[in-house]
Design a protein around this motif. Sequence first.
Motif, PDB file in Angstrom:
ATOM      1  N   ILE A  59       0.839  -1.209   0.000  1.00  0.00           N
ATOM      2  CA  ILE A  59       0.000   0.000   0.000  1.00  0.00           C
ATOM      3  C   ILE A  59       0.868   1.251   0.000  1.00  0.00           C
ATOM      4  O   ILE A  59       0.619   2.206  -0.755  1.00  0.00           O
ATOM      5  N   LYS A  60       1.907   1.238   0.816  1.00  0.00           N
ATOM      6  CA  LYS A  60       2.805   2.395   0.906  1.00  0.00           C
ATOM      7  C   LYS A  60       3.479   2.667  -0.438  1.00  0.00           C
ATOM      8  O   LYS A  60       3.620   3.833  -0.856  1.00  0.00           O
ATOM      9  N   GLU A  61       3.895   1.599  -1.130  1.00  0.00           N
ATOM     10  CA  GLU A  61       4.613   1.774  -2.393  1.00  0.00           C
ATOM     11  C   GLU A  61       3.673   2.092  -3.555  1.00  0.00           C
ATOM     12  O   GLU A  61       4.051   2.808  -4.492  1.00  0.00           O
ATOM     13  N   LEU A  62       2.463   1.568  -3.511  1.00  0.00           N
ATOM     14  CA  LEU A  62       1.525   1.769  -4.618  1.00  0.00           C
ATOM     15  C   LEU A  62       0.835   3.129  -4.577  1.00  0.00           C
ATOM     16  O   LEU A  62       0.502   3.694  -5.632  1.00  0.00           O
TER      17      LEU A  62
ATOM     18  N   LYS B 153      -2.658   8.309 -10.986  1.00  0.00           N
ATOM     19  CA  LYS B 153      -3.579   7.620 -11.881  1.00  0.00           C
ATOM     20  C   LYS B 153      -2.888   6.594 -12.777  1.00  0.00           C
ATOM     21  O   LYS B 153      -3.281   6.398 -13.933  1.00  0.00           O
ATOM     22  N   ASP B 154      -1.897   5.926 -12.238  1.00  0.00           N
ATOM     23  CA  ASP B 154      -1.299   4.801 -12.947  1.00  0.00           C
ATOM     24  C   ASP B 154      -2.318   3.655 -12.907  1.00  0.00           C
ATOM     25  O   ASP B 154      -2.688   3.198 -11.826  1.00  0.00           O
TER      26      ASP B 154
ATOM     27  N   ASP C   8      -2.204   0.429 -13.518  1.00  0.00           N
ATOM     28  CA  ASP C   8      -1.772  -0.808 -12.869  1.00  0.00           C
ATOM     29  C   ASP C   8      -1.715  -0.639 -11.360  1.00  0.00           C
ATOM     30  O   ASP C   8      -2.121  -1.521 -10.601  1.00  0.00           O
ATOM     31  N   ALA C   9      -1.197   0.500 -10.903  1.00  0.00           N
ATOM     32  CA  ALA C   9      -1.127   0.753  -9.462  1.00  0.00           C
ATOM     33  C   ALA C   9      -2.532   0.812  -8.867  1.00  0.00           C
ATOM     34  O   ALA C   9      -2.780   0.276  -7.780  1.00  0.00           O
ATOM     35  N   LEU C  10      -3.464   1.440  -9.583  1.00  0.00           N
ATOM     36  CA  LEU C  10      -4.853   1.497  -9.111  1.00  0.00           C
ATOM     37  C   LEU C  10      -5.440   0.094  -9.000  1.00  0.00           C
ATOM     38  O   LEU C  10      -6.136  -0.233  -8.034  1.00  0.00           O
ATOM     39  N   PHE C  11      -5.160  -0.747  -9.993  1.00  0.00           N
ATOM     40  CA  PHE C  11      -5.679  -2.119  -9.976  1.00  0.00           C
ATOM     41  C   PHE C  11      -5.154  -2.896  -8.778  1.00  0.00           C
ATOM     42  O   PHE C  11      -5.932  -3.518  -8.042  1.00  0.00           O
ATOM     43  N   TRP C  12      -3.845  -2.865  -8.567  1.00  0.00           N
ATOM     44  CA  TRP C  12      -3.261  -3.653  -7.478  1.00  0.00           C
ATOM     45  C   TRP C  12      -3.675  -3.114  -6.110  1.00  0.00           C
ATOM     46  O   TRP C  12      -3.932  -3.891  -5.179  1.00  0.00           O
ATOM     47  N   LEU C  13      -3.762  -1.794  -5.994  1.00  0.00           N
ATOM     48  CA  LEU C  13      -4.181  -1.219  -4.715  1.00  0.00           C
ATOM     49  C   LEU C  13      -5.641  -1.578  -4.422  1.00  0.00           C
ATOM     50  O   LEU C  13      -5.994  -1.900  -3.276  1.00  0.00           O
ATOM     51  N   ALA C  14      -6.466  -1.561  -5.450  1.00  0.00           N
ATOM     52  CA  ALA C  14      -7.860  -1.956  -5.267  1.00  0.00           C
ATOM     53  C   ALA C  14      -7.965  -3.425  -4.879  1.00  0.00           C
ATOM     54  O   ALA C  14      -8.802  -3.794  -4.036  1.00  0.00           O
ATOM     55  N   GLN C  15      -7.132  -4.261  -5.450  1.00  0.00           N
ATOM     56  CA  GLN C  15      -7.166  -5.697  -5.175  1.00  0.00           C
ATOM     57  C   GLN C  15      -6.960  -6.007  -3.697  1.00  0.00           C
ATOM     58  O   GLN C  15      -7.542  -6.951  -3.171  1.00  0.00           O
TER      59      GLN C  15
ATOM     60  N   LEU D  40     -12.644   1.017 -10.985  1.00  0.00           N
ATOM     61  CA  LEU D  40     -13.313   1.665 -12.117  1.00  0.00           C
ATOM     62  C   LEU D  40     -12.355   2.584 -12.858  1.00  0.00           C
ATOM     63  O   LEU D  40     -12.309   2.593 -14.100  1.00  0.00           O
ATOM     64  N   GLU D  41     -11.579   3.364 -12.109  1.00  0.00           N
ATOM     65  CA  GLU D  41     -10.598   4.251 -12.744  1.00  0.00           C
ATOM     66  C   GLU D  41      -9.575   3.451 -13.540  1.00  0.00           C
ATOM     67  O   GLU D  41      -9.213   3.821 -14.664  1.00  0.00           O
ATOM     68  N   SER D  42      -9.105   2.364 -12.951  1.00  0.00           N
ATOM     69  CA  SER D  42      -8.131   1.513 -13.620  1.00  0.00           C
ATOM     70  C   SER D  42      -8.699   0.968 -14.923  1.00  0.00           C
ATOM     71  O   SER D  42      -8.024   0.964 -15.963  1.00  0.00           O
ATOM     72  N   ALA D  43      -9.946   0.510 -14.889  1.00  0.00           N
ATOM     73  CA  ALA D  43     -10.594  -0.022 -16.091  1.00  0.00           C
ATOM     74  C   ALA D  43     -10.747   1.057 -17.155  1.00  0.00           C
ATOM     75  O   ALA D  43     -10.469   0.833 -18.338  1.00  0.00           O
ATOM     76  N   GLN D  44     -11.178   2.237 -16.735  1.00  0.00           N
ATOM     77  CA  GLN D  44     -11.371   3.339 -17.673  1.00  0.00           C
ATOM     78  C   GLN D  44     -10.047   3.787 -18.294  1.00  0.00           C
ATOM     79  O   GLN D  44     -10.015   4.242 -19.442  1.00  0.00           O
TER      80      GLN D  44
END
Length: 348
Positions: free
Chosen positions: A76-79, A86-87, A89-96, A114-118
């Motif tokens: 979490i700290k690194e992502l 708005k990277d 991939d970072a949004l996807f992994w942080l959401a996961q 949603l942001e990651s998908a968009q």
Amino acid sequence: MNSRILFVFFISLGLIGCSEYTKPNKSDISVFKHFLADRAIYSQKKTINITSIYQPEDELFGAVLAIQRNHWSKAIKELTPYAEKKDPDALFWLAQISYGSNPTENIKARQMMLESAQLGNPYAALMFDPNNIICQQYFSRYCDKKWVSKAKEIFAEQAKKNDVRAIFYTQKFKNKHSIYINAIINAARNNYYYPIIDYSNHILEDNNSSDKLKSIAFDLLTYARNNNFVPAIDMIIYYKERKEKIDYRNIDSNSDYYKLVMQGKNLGSNYSWNMSELIYSYDITKSDFDKYVMAKALSYFNTNDSGLSFLKPITDKKELELINKKAKEMVNSVSKVIYIDGMHPIVD
């Protein structure tokens, strides 16, 4: 199996599930036998990181490795800085690693996904597939088939750039069995082995599978194991344990089971690390000090501190310092290999 250790298959996105066109059948056997007989597939010189979605020099490598090893606070700290920029991939992994803890975090995770998908992450788009049980459980108001179409569009564009994962899923989405089987083979030739894992798992978890299909499934897993793919190693270990009733108090160090565990441990498999510590804890030739080092190393490696709870606490400060030093050295010697990916994002 000892209650301290549980094996959980890789948590996959909803579309990994077995559809009619992905259902294994006997006609696959000859196709895969021909593939496995081609010795040229073993001749390439491959690094252990060749299947990884990120290489050590990539910005998100450390964060995703931390997720894989269950160090989520570090991840979490690194992502977070990349997610704030708005990277996708970072949004996807942080959401996961955010959903599931409480309603507030679920809302945050949904927004990031949603942001990651968009922004063009196809795996984030697939999270909102109505057939995805995770979407139904956590993001039900937002599940919509339009996101599956969005994912397909993204994969098609990525496939044009020779992204091996995108090529595979673009082929798989054509909903034709022969294309799907050839896509598995082409993915393996290009060092993407998860399709082998998913296909083999369908066979081995189906009580109605024939012995011939089960045999080809293990042959495929062995092929992926020979290419140092951790999920294949984990799966073979798991099925060996189910079939052979492993006695952890009397493990032969020359057995294939032990060699599998050591191979997985050296490559950073959580499961192999868990099993290695369990085996070590039963070894009467090991001292209490050494067992403490191993249990501490497991805790450092993937936050599993179950081994420590079975040992008498050590209170001597100098002894503890030495234990911590040796444990950290053990962990630092492990290869840093990422084997999770967007379609198989979480492993326990």
